[in-house]
Design a protein around this motif. Sequence first.
Motif, mmCIF file in Angstrom:
data_model
loop_
_atom_site.group_PDB
_atom_site.id
_atom_site.type_symbol
_atom_site.label_atom_id
_atom_site.label_comp_id
_atom_site.label_asym_id
_atom_site.label_seq_id
_atom_site.Cartn_x
_atom_site.Cartn_y
_atom_site.Cartn_z
ATOM 1 N N GLY A 1 -6.638 11.187 0.758
ATOM 2 C CA GLY A 1 -6.570 10.397 -0.616
ATOM 3 C C GLY A 1 -5.911 9.246 -0.632
ATOM 4 N N LYS A 2 -5.052 9.030 0.542
ATOM 5 C CA LYS A 2 -4.296 7.645 0.226
ATOM 6 C C LYS A 2 -5.182 6.412 0.499
ATOM 7 N N TRP A 3 -4.777 5.306 -0.211
ATOM 8 C CA TRP A 3 -5.637 4.124 -0.118
ATOM 9 C C TRP A 3 -5.328 3.539 1.192
ATOM 10 N N THR A 4 -6.591 3.148 1.919
ATOM 11 C CA THR A 4 -6.587 2.534 3.181
ATOM 12 C C THR A 4 -7.628 1.174 3.133
ATOM 13 N N ARG A 5 -7.581 0.282 3.882
ATOM 14 C CA ARG A 5 -8.375 -1.032 3.905
ATOM 15 C C ARG A 5 -9.559 -0.752 4.658
ATOM 16 N N ARG A 6 -10.617 -1.089 4.252
ATOM 17 C CA ARG A 6 -11.831 -0.876 5.279
ATOM 18 C C ARG A 6 -12.570 -2.366 5.116
ATOM 19 N N ASP A 7 -13.562 -2.424 6.222
ATOM 20 C CA ASP A 7 -14.441 -3.659 6.324
ATOM 21 C C ASP A 7 -15.667 -3.303 5.419
ATOM 22 N N PRO A 8 -15.643 -4.092 4.427
ATOM 23 C CA PRO A 8 -16.815 -4.000 3.551
ATOM 24 C C PRO A 8 -18.345 -4.200 4.233
ATOM 25 N N ARG A 9 -18.247 -4.982 5.427
ATOM 26 C CA ARG A 9 -19.299 -5.358 6.089
ATOM 27 C C ARG A 9 -19.889 -4.022 6.892
ATOM 28 N N ALA A 10 -18.936 -3.105 7.214
ATOM 29 C CA ALA A 10 -19.212 -2.159 8.071
ATOM 30 C C ALA A 10 -19.249 -0.833 7.443
ATOM 31 N N TYR A 11 -18.717 -0.863 6.144
ATOM 32 C CA TYR A 11 -18.448 0.782 5.358
ATOM 33 C C TYR A 11 -19.854 1.160 4.615
ATOM 34 N N SER A 12 -20.132 2.209 4.941
ATOM 35 C CA SER A 12 -21.559 2.768 4.286
ATOM 36 C C SER A 12 -21.262 3.413 3.093
ATOM 37 N N LEU B 1 0.843 -1.109 0.025
ATOM 38 C CA LEU B 1 0.066 -0.120 0.265
ATOM 39 C C LEU B 1 0.920 1.276 -0.031
ATOM 40 N N ALA B 2 2.029 1.206 0.720
ATOM 41 C CA ALA B 2 2.965 2.561 0.715
ATOM 42 C C ALA B 2 3.412 2.525 -0.548
ATOM 43 N N GLU B 3 3.840 1.452 -1.388
ATOM 44 C CA GLU B 3 4.250 1.543 -2.633
ATOM 45 C C GLU B 3 3.145 2.346 -3.570
ATOM 46 N N LEU B 4 2.022 1.876 -3.418
ATOM 47 C CA LEU B 4 0.890 2.201 -4.294
ATOM 48 C C LEU B 4 0.580 3.523 -4.155
ATOM 49 N N ASN B 5 0.519 4.018 -2.830
ATOM 50 C CA ASN B 5 0.390 5.440 -2.319
ATOM 51 C C ASN B 5 1.527 6.411 -2.516
ATOM 52 N N ALA B 6 2.606 6.182 -2.801
ATOM 53 C CA ALA B 6 3.713 6.880 -3.161
ATOM 54 C C ALA B 6 3.587 7.556 -4.636
ATOM 55 N N LEU B 7 2.748 6.606 -5.244
ATOM 56 C CA LEU B 7 2.350 7.054 -7.066
ATOM 57 C C LEU B 7 1.467 8.421 -6.832
ATOM 58 N N PRO B 8 1.546 9.247 -7.675
ATOM 59 C CA PRO B 8 0.701 10.368 -7.681
ATOM 60 C C PRO B 8 -0.877 9.678 -7.935
ATOM 61 N N GLN B 9 -1.776 10.471 -7.130
ATOM 62 C CA GLN B 9 -3.036 10.009 -7.277
ATOM 63 C C GLN B 9 -3.855 10.142 -8.726
ATOM 64 N N TYR B 10 -4.742 9.422 -9.090
ATOM 65 C CA TYR B 10 -5.453 9.260 -10.295
ATOM 66 C C TYR B 10 -4.462 9.370 -11.317
ATOM 67 N N SER B 11 -3.092 8.975 -11.366
ATOM 68 C CA SER B 11 -2.159 8.940 -12.208
ATOM 69 C C SER B 11 -2.367 7.570 -13.063
ATOM 70 N N GLU B 12 -1.645 7.670 -14.185
ATOM 71 C CA GLU B 12 -1.587 6.330 -15.235
ATOM 72 C C GLU B 12 -0.555 5.573 -14.347
#
Length: 267
Positions: free
Chosen positions: A254-265, A66-77
């Motif tokens: 805006g960083k990617w984080t994990r959430r619980d899909p059963r609790a997320y609304s 996730l750190a590797e992904l978040n180090a890349l510019p948001q919404y970038s190719e």
Amino acid sequence: MLLLAAQQSFSPEPEPAGAPVAPRSSRASTAGPGPPLTVDLVREERFGDGNSWVFPKAMTFTDQELAELNALPQYSEKQHEWLRRHGAVPPSLLHAKVVIRGNADRPVRVVGMRAEADCGPPLTGTYFESPGGGDDDSVVIGFDLDSPDPRGQEIVDSIEWRGDYFQKKTISLERDEEITVQIVGVTEKHYCEFVVVMEVLSDAALVRQRVDNHGRPFKVSAVVAHDDSGIPRVDYPAYGALYVGGLASPGTKGKWTRRDPRAYSGP
């Protein structure tokens, strides 16, 4: 004979994580000196549909990943490429820029396009949610992959579908003349893998040429949704894993984080 689109259930085969695909030619071989058209570019793109993605399997990314992904510019190719390498598929609609060029001594004419699609249930492995917030004068042709016969339709202003593009128009190309076509594959019900078949008139003969994603099919998945007072909303508990980012994750800039899909609304 006409080529018909076949839709049937099947198990998707995602790309191996971290293994980029070597580009392969999308050009079809025909009898004679070569095909009447050549495909000079096929590039999958994202536009105003944001940075959301769907995976076939429940993905558990490590903190390092996730750190590797978040180090890349948001919404970038670069982020898009990282997600595709790990098996991500765009939700609901796929955009691909295709540049075709005339390759015959006499003018050739594209008189039709249709998608050949294999479709099954939508993917429910992992949902990455990040809603969207200069284009050249491309021809935009859309394919309704939920249709039993997805022929290329004209799209105007990104939202207006005006029926079969080739009922009233054709695309004519001299040798070495180029045109850019935006291919849009849309589904609200399925996971689909598809290629586009162009019907090309050359020297009074109809030739069919295939356009694919560098030797592989294009891929797109519907988003699993439920009806909320007449408004379709993402059914987060239907997914095995969930990550949120961009405008859906203002608390983490805006960083990617994990959430619980059963609790997320939702954001």
